[in-house]
Design an enzyme around this catalytic site. Structure first.
Site, PDB file in Angstrom:
ATOM      1  N   ILE A 198       2.062   0.155   3.167  1.00 36.33           N
ATOM      2  CA  ILE A 198       1.423  -1.128   2.876  1.00 36.33           C
ATOM      3  C   ILE A 198       2.353  -2.319   3.161  1.00 36.33           C
ATOM      4  CG2 ILE A 198       2.053  -1.343   0.421  1.00 36.33           C
ATOM      5  CD1 ILE A 198      -0.935  -1.935  -0.122  1.00 36.33           C
ATOM      6  N   GLU A 226      11.043   4.814  -5.158  1.00 37.14           N
ATOM      7  CA  GLU A 226      10.223   3.964  -6.027  1.00 37.14           C
ATOM      8  C   GLU A 226       8.937   4.655  -6.467  1.00 37.14           C
ATOM      9  OE1 GLU A 226       9.713   0.241  -4.037  1.00 37.14           O
ATOM     10  OE2 GLU A 226      11.851  -0.231  -4.161  1.00 37.14           O
ATOM     11  N   HIS A 280       7.506  11.638  -0.581  1.00 39.93           N
ATOM     12  CA  HIS A 280       6.948  11.022   0.630  1.00 39.93           C
ATOM     13  C   HIS A 280       8.085  10.811   1.610  1.00 39.93           C
ATOM     14  CE1 HIS A 280       8.205   7.810  -2.088  1.00 39.93           C
ATOM     15  NE2 HIS A 280       8.516   7.110  -1.011  1.00 39.93           N
TER      16      HIS A 280
HETATM   17  P1  AMP Z   1      10.204   4.517  -1.656  1.00 41.30           P
HETATM   18  O1  AMP Z   1      11.190   3.444  -1.935  1.00 41.30           O
HETATM   19  O2  AMP Z   1      10.713   5.534  -0.661  1.00 41.30           O
HETATM   20  O3  AMP Z   1       9.665   5.178  -2.916  1.00 41.30           O
HETATM   21  O4  AMP Z   1       9.011   3.800  -0.918  1.00 41.30           O
HETATM   22  C1  AMP Z   1       7.707   3.704  -1.404  1.00 41.30           C
HETATM   23  C2  AMP Z   1       6.888   3.106  -0.292  1.00 41.30           C
HETATM   24  O5  AMP Z   1       5.530   3.198  -0.661  1.00 41.30           O
HETATM   25  C3  AMP Z   1       7.181   1.624  -0.009  1.00 41.30           C
HETATM   26  O6  AMP Z   1       7.571   1.479   1.361  1.00 41.30           O
HETATM   27  C4  AMP Z   1       5.850   0.937  -0.303  1.00 41.30           C
HETATM   28  O7  AMP Z   1       5.585  -0.130   0.566  1.00 41.30           O
HETATM   29  C5  AMP Z   1       4.864   2.085  -0.145  1.00 41.30           C
HETATM   30  N1  AMP Z   1       3.623   1.935  -0.892  1.00 41.30           N
HETATM   31  C6  AMP Z   1       3.493   1.725  -2.220  1.00 41.30           C
HETATM   32  N2  AMP Z   1       2.195   1.679  -2.560  1.00 41.30           N
HETATM   33  C7  AMP Z   1       1.487   1.882  -1.419  1.00 41.30           C
HETATM   34  C8  AMP Z   1       0.094   1.967  -1.106  1.00 41.30           C
HETATM   35  N3  AMP Z   1      -0.840   1.809  -2.055  1.00 41.30           N
HETATM   36  N4  AMP Z   1      -0.267   2.185   0.168  1.00 41.30           N
HETATM   37  C9  AMP Z   1       0.677   2.330   1.139  1.00 41.30           C
HETATM   38  N5  AMP Z   1       2.000   2.291   0.911  1.00 41.30           N
HETATM   39  C10 AMP Z   1       2.405   2.058  -0.355  1.00 41.30           C
END
Ligand code: AMP
Length: 120
Positions: free
Chosen positions: A33, A96, A101
């Site tokens: 996102i 986060e 993922h």
């Molecule tokens: P991380 O720091 O590796 O946990 O990254 C989490 C990622 O999830 C971030 O790059 C966010 O932009 C992405 N993210 C969070 N919520 C959503 C969502 N609803 N749809 C798509 N990406 C998301």
């Protein structure tokens, strides 16, 4: 298998919208996102695994699939000449969202350095 408080579980179940990039029986890929590269996808196991630190042997098929399909998904979305996968894990990894993922990052041109090197 499913955590009702997990945003990525909700995306897997279609309860939160996403821009789907790929899906099979074990994994789902969708556009991040807040993209930080021309191609920025996330690929997740459909089953809830909070972090790699909690992964069990039974999760290996889904974790392997994430790696196995990444190049094809990256190419299909405009990163034909390579890409980078990042799997932030736990506090030190600055994870986060607590559902495993992998970020698939790429585009037409080489990405920046993976991490800034500390100044000496
Ligand atoms: P991380 O720091 O590796 O946990 O990254 C989490 C990622 O999830 C971030 O790059 C966010 O932009 C992405 N993210 C969070 N919520 C959503 C969502 N609803 N749809 C798509 N990406 C998301």
């Amino acid at each position: 298998m499913y955590d009702p408080n997990c945003v990525f579980c909700k995306i897997v179940r279609g309860e939160i919208p996403s821009r789907k990039a790929y899906e099979d029986d074990l994994v789902l890929a969708f556009h991040d996102i807040h993209p930080v590269a021309p191609v920025h996808l996330l690929i997740v196991p459909k089953a809830h695994i909070a972090t790699l630190g909690e992964a069990q042997a039974g999760h290996e098929p889904a974790l392997g699939r994430m790696l196995g399909v990444a190049a094809r998904i990256a190419a299909e979305h405009g990163s034909e000449d390579g890409f980078r996968m990042i799997l932030n894990t736990g506090r030190v990894g600055r994870q986060e969202v607590l559902h495993v993922h992998a970020h698939i990052l790429g585009g037409k041109e080489p990405l920046g350095a993976m991490l800034p090197r500390p100044k000496t």
